[in-house]
Design an enzyme around this catalytic site. Structure first.
Site, PDB file in Angstrom:
ATOM      1  N   SER A 156       1.044  -1.333   0.036  1.00 25.07           N
ATOM      2  CA  SER A 156       0.000   0.003  -0.037  1.00 25.07           C
ATOM      3  C   SER A 156       0.863   1.153  -0.140  1.00 25.07           C
ATOM      4  CB  SER A 156      -0.925   0.215   1.247  1.00 25.07           C
ATOM      5  OG  SER A 156      -0.219  -0.132   2.416  1.00 25.07           O
ATOM      6  N   HIS A 183      -0.653   4.836   7.085  1.00 19.08           N
ATOM      7  CA  HIS A 183       0.077   5.376   5.797  1.00 19.08           C
ATOM      8  C   HIS A 183       0.605   6.560   5.960  1.00 19.08           C
ATOM      9  CE1 HIS A 183      -2.391   1.918   4.695  1.00 19.08           C
ATOM     10  NE2 HIS A 183      -1.426   1.620   4.024  1.00 19.08           N
ATOM     11  N   ASP A 197      -3.466   8.094   7.894  1.00 17.39           N
ATOM     12  CA  ASP A 197      -4.195   7.374   8.414  1.00 17.39           C
ATOM     13  C   ASP A 197      -3.344   6.789   9.422  1.00 17.39           C
ATOM     14  OD1 ASP A 197      -3.240   5.218   7.085  1.00 17.39           O
ATOM     15  OD2 ASP A 197      -4.821   5.064   5.707  1.00 17.39           O
TER      16      ASP A 197
END
Length: 351
Positions: free
Chosen positions: A36, A329, A326
């Site tokens: 991610s 990340h 978040d």
């Protein structure tokens, strides 16, 4: 031949050699593999809950579009591509809005939630790492049809390859699921993962890659989600986790030295994000940050993916004050910090 002509020939030869050096240093494309941290939206096109193609993700991206990047804006790889003078955004390979012409100058095969270990990707039904390499093989075939074998080989040889992966193998897999931890010690699992990383470099080398950056393991003990779980120590960074990351990075450096010796014509570099994150946490004002422990989205304690959504009124107004977007990340600003540091250090040989 006159003396003047000899001098002219020498000057011309020197200029030609200089031009060759510049050509060899030029990066033709940025090709990305990983999780991610570098997924630009591949997960949007598979059946998984590991997505971020909805607000407030992407609110600071071009047009405020949630592309599937786990960020409020651009990723470090987008900034790196821009710094190489290629393009400001690297598209996801599975995004139908792009064609092979777009992918020829840069593409990401990354999938949020994946890891080096196949077990990791199975946990949230995302693209396994081996599949990313299969996509790369498919990409090479498409390039060959698009521009011919010779130009494809040149492009792939001069392309810059970035791998950013591994955090999920420990956070989602080893520490959460008993399968791996019951069969491997931490040291053994570290060696297992690095063996898979070595195999990856060999695989893409055989397919034409020569310029490769292996991103270090970050200080994942300092991710907001991990700090939230560490409530007994007042949400301090989990130093046991950070110790594992440091051990992995020492072994990764050793692996890189080994690969550079074994593979002819290759240049593998270590992109150290661990120290960059720790420095930003310890000296936030130097980077313009105010919050180092929470994510901007929601409470910033545990929200990521579907838990980070537009209905949460607690989301911060200015993500540039936060290291994290978040609970896992980086914010766009932190991604810029990471990319700037890499361009000034590890990536200098490719400029």
């Amino acid at each position: 031949m006159t003396h003047k002509m000899s001098i002219c020939l020498i000057v011309l030869q020197f200029c030609f050699l200089l031009l060759l050096d510049q050509t060899e240093a030029k990066v033709s494309a940025v090709i990305v593999f990983g999780d991610s941290s570098v997924d630009a939206g591949n997960n949007d096109y598979i059946h998984t809950i590991g997505r971020s193609n909805f607000p407030p993700y992407g609110r600071d991206f071009y047009g405020g579009k949630p592309t599937g990047r786990f960020c409020n804006g651009r990723l470090s790889t987008d900034f790196i591509s821009e710094a190489f003078g290629i393009k400001p955004v690297i598209p996801a390979y599975l995004d139908p809005a792009y064609t092979i012409k777009d992918f020829a100058t840069g593409v990401t095969f990354a999938s949020a939630g994946t890891g080096l270990d196949n077990v990791t990707s199975d946990l949230v039904s995302v693209i396994p790492f081996w599949k990313e390499i299969e996509y790369f093989k498919e990409y090479k075939k498409k390039l060959t049809i698009f521009m011919g074998a010779y130009k494809t080989n040149v492009l792939l040889r001069e392309a810059f390859y970035i791998l950013s992966i591994g955090t999920n193998d420990f956070l989602e897999n080893y520490y959460q699921v008993p399968t791996r931890s019951s069969h491997y010690t931490v040291d053994e699992y570290e060696n297992f993962l690095l063996g898979l990383m070595s195999n990856f470099v060999w695989d893409i080398y055989k397919l034409g890659a020569r310029k490769i950056a292996l991103t270090s393991f970050t200080a994942f003990g300092c991710l907001p989600l991990v700090r939230t779980e560490n409530f007994l120590e007042g949400r301090a960074c989990n130093e046991d986790y950070n110790k594992v990351a440091r051990e992995l990075n020492v072994k990764l450096n050793t692996l890189i030295i080994k690969l550079n010796k074994e593979l002819k014509g290759i240049k593998v570099v270590y992109s150290g994000v661990y120290d960059t994150l720790v420095d930003a946490i310890q000296k936030p004002s130097s980077y313009g940050f105010e919050n180092v422990a929470n994510g901007c989205c929601g409470t910033g304690l545990f929200e990521t993916s579907i838990l980070c959504n537009k209905w949460d009124s607690k989301t911060c107004k200015d993500a540039s004050k936060y290291i994290f977007w978040d609970s896992i990340h980086y914010s766009e600003k932190m991604n810029k910090v990471v990319s700037d540091h890499a361009m000034k250090t590890a990536f200098v040989p490719f400029l």
